[in-house]
Each structure stands twice: as structure tokens, then as C-alpha cells.
Design a protein around this motif. Sequence first.
Motif, mmCIF file in Angstrom:
data_model
loop_
_atom_site.group_PDB
_atom_site.id
_atom_site.type_symbol
_atom_site.label_atom_id
_atom_site.label_comp_id
_atom_site.label_asym_id
_atom_site.label_seq_id
_atom_site.Cartn_x
_atom_site.Cartn_y
_atom_site.Cartn_z
ATOM 1 N N PHE A 109 0.797 -1.217 0.000
ATOM 2 C CA PHE A 109 0.000 0.000 0.000
ATOM 3 C C PHE A 109 0.837 1.277 0.000
ATOM 4 C CE2 PHE A 109 -2.813 -3.259 1.818
ATOM 5 C CZ PHE A 109 -3.825 -3.205 0.870
ATOM 6 N N ALA A 110 1.948 1.277 0.713
ATOM 7 C CA ALA A 110 2.801 2.470 0.743
ATOM 8 C C ALA A 110 3.846 2.444 -0.370
ATOM 9 C CB ALA A 110 3.485 2.607 2.105
ATOM 10 N N GLY A 111 4.081 1.275 -0.966
ATOM 11 C CA GLY A 111 5.025 1.174 -2.071
ATOM 12 C C GLY A 111 6.481 1.234 -1.662
ATOM 13 N N LEU A 112 6.780 0.947 -0.389
ATOM 14 C CA LEU A 112 8.167 0.989 0.072
ATOM 15 C C LEU A 112 8.955 -0.199 -0.482
ATOM 16 C CD1 LEU A 112 6.922 3.064 2.036
ATOM 17 C CD2 LEU A 112 8.379 2.119 3.802
ATOM 18 N N SER A 113 10.236 0.016 -0.662
ATOM 19 C CA SER A 113 11.136 -1.049 -1.097
ATOM 20 C C SER A 113 11.419 -1.980 0.084
ATOM 21 C CB SER A 113 12.457 -0.450 -1.590
ATOM 22 O OG SER A 113 13.177 0.112 -0.497
ATOM 23 N N ILE A 114 12.091 -3.083 -0.212
ATOM 24 C CA ILE A 114 12.509 -4.012 0.842
ATOM 25 C C ILE A 114 13.354 -3.263 1.873
ATOM 26 C CG2 ILE A 114 13.996 -6.011 1.341
ATOM 27 C CD1 ILE A 114 11.463 -6.945 -0.005
ATOM 28 N N GLU A 115 14.324 -2.492 1.390
ATOM 29 C CA GLU A 115 15.235 -1.779 2.272
ATOM 30 C C GLU A 115 14.501 -0.716 3.099
ATOM 31 O OE1 GLU A 115 15.772 -2.370 -1.009
ATOM 32 O OE2 GLU A 115 17.271 -3.941 -0.718
ATOM 33 N N GLU A 116 13.592 0.022 2.469
ATOM 34 C CA GLU A 116 12.827 1.044 3.189
ATOM 35 C C GLU A 116 11.928 0.413 4.256
ATOM 36 O OE1 GLU A 116 12.343 4.374 -0.370
ATOM 37 O OE2 GLU A 116 11.003 2.635 -0.311
ATOM 38 N N THR A 117 11.332 -0.712 3.910
ATOM 39 C CA THR A 117 10.481 -1.416 4.867
ATOM 40 C C THR A 117 11.303 -1.903 6.047
ATOM 41 O OG1 THR A 117 8.977 -2.094 3.096
ATOM 42 C CG2 THR A 117 8.866 -3.346 5.157
ATOM 43 N N ALA A 118 12.466 -2.460 5.768
ATOM 44 C CA ALA A 118 13.358 -2.934 6.837
ATOM 45 C C ALA A 118 13.744 -1.796 7.765
ATOM 46 C CB ALA A 118 14.602 -3.583 6.232
ATOM 47 N N GLU A 119 14.106 -0.665 7.188
ATOM 48 C CA GLU A 119 14.503 0.490 7.997
ATOM 49 C C GLU A 119 13.324 0.985 8.845
ATOM 50 O OE1 GLU A 119 16.053 5.028 7.306
ATOM 51 O OE2 GLU A 119 16.719 3.488 5.889
ATOM 52 N N THR A 120 12.155 1.055 8.259
ATOM 53 C CA THR A 120 10.966 1.531 8.967
ATOM 54 C C THR A 120 10.623 0.629 10.152
ATOM 55 O OG1 THR A 120 10.074 2.527 6.956
ATOM 56 C CG2 THR A 120 8.501 2.053 8.723
ATOM 57 N N LEU A 121 10.745 -0.687 9.949
ATOM 58 C CA LEU A 121 10.378 -1.644 10.999
ATOM 59 C C LEU A 121 11.534 -1.995 11.926
ATOM 60 C CD1 LEU A 121 8.096 -4.080 8.959
ATOM 61 C CD2 LEU A 121 7.411 -2.199 10.481
ATOM 62 N N GLY A 122 12.747 -1.579 11.569
ATOM 63 C CA GLY A 122 13.904 -1.895 12.400
ATOM 64 C C GLY A 122 14.281 -3.366 12.349
ATOM 65 N N ILE A 123 14.088 -3.976 11.166
ATOM 66 C CA ILE A 123 14.444 -5.385 10.966
ATOM 67 C C ILE A 123 15.336 -5.484 9.731
ATOM 68 C CG2 ILE A 123 12.386 -6.295 12.118
ATOM 69 C CD1 ILE A 123 11.058 -6.670 9.415
ATOM 70 N N SER A 124 15.900 -6.651 9.504
ATOM 71 C CA SER A 124 16.813 -6.808 8.377
ATOM 72 C C SER A 124 16.043 -6.968 7.059
ATOM 73 C CB SER A 124 17.697 -8.044 8.586
ATOM 74 O OG SER A 124 16.932 -9.221 8.428
ATOM 75 N N PRO A 125 16.678 -6.586 5.959
ATOM 76 C CA PRO A 125 16.048 -6.786 4.653
ATOM 77 C C PRO A 125 15.696 -8.259 4.392
ATOM 78 C CG PRO A 125 17.850 -5.241 4.430
ATOM 79 C CD PRO A 125 17.921 -5.805 5.839
ATOM 80 N N SER A 126 16.529 -9.183 4.856
ATOM 81 C CA SER A 126 16.220 -10.600 4.627
ATOM 82 C C SER A 126 14.971 -11.021 5.402
ATOM 83 C CB SER A 126 17.411 -11.493 4.981
ATOM 84 O OG SER A 126 17.763 -11.347 6.336
ATOM 85 N N THR A 127 14.759 -10.432 6.577
ATOM 86 C CA THR A 127 13.539 -10.714 7.338
ATOM 87 C C THR A 127 12.324 -10.161 6.603
ATOM 88 O OG1 THR A 127 14.733 -10.727 9.434
ATOM 89 C CG2 THR A 127 12.361 -10.355 9.556
ATOM 90 N N VAL A 128 12.471 -8.979 6.014
ATOM 91 C CA VAL A 128 11.381 -8.402 5.226
ATOM 92 C C VAL A 128 11.073 -9.303 4.034
ATOM 93 C CG1 VAL A 128 10.660 -6.464 3.762
ATOM 94 C CG2 VAL A 128 11.836 -6.032 5.928
ATOM 95 N N LYS A 129 12.104 -9.762 3.328
ATOM 96 C CA LYS A 129 11.894 -10.620 2.153
ATOM 97 C C LYS A 129 11.145 -11.889 2.532
ATOM 98 C CE LYS A 129 15.961 -9.065 -0.367
ATOM 99 N NZ LYS A 129 17.296 -9.430 -0.852
#
Length: 83
Positions: free
Chosen positions: A40-60
Motif C-alpha cells: 500500500f505504501a510502495g516501500l522497497s525491501i530496504e525502506e520497509t526494513a529500515e521503517t520496521l527496524g528489521i533486516s532486509p532478509s527478514t522483510v523478504k
Amino acid sequence: QDFHANVPAPGVDLLDLDNALKELEAIDAERARIVELRHFAGLSIEETAETLGISPSTVKRGWLAAKTWIRHRMDGGSLPHDE
């Protein structure tokens, strides 16, 4: 970045999608938040990781699992968490 992340697929019932997302949130709030940020917000994997304070691999992993769960749920599938 996937510039079409926030565009629903043709034929998607948005009410069904919202209901599936609410069910996912009750089971796994982090994965539901990943869907909100990515889809819905269109954030990238990296942006989502930064926003949630988790790693990009966890987001993936969360993104893949959440998409699979929602797709299965919207197709009327019975899920292990449905009791």
C-alpha cells in the motif's frame, strides 16, 4: 524498487484483501505491517526494513510468506492458523 507495488492486481476484491490482511494481522502483526508498507505504501525491501527496524532478509521472508498466506486465504483455502 517495484513502482507497481501499490496497484492491486486486476480482479482483486479489495474487501476480501482487507479482510485477509486483518486476519493476518491477528496472527502475525509484523507480516501484516510488511504488506501494508510494501503493497500500500510502495516501500522497497530496504525502506520497509529500515521503517520496521528489521533486516532486509527478514522483510523478504515475511513478504513472501504474507503474500502466499493472503493469496491462499483469498482463494478460500483452509489455513493451519484457522481454528
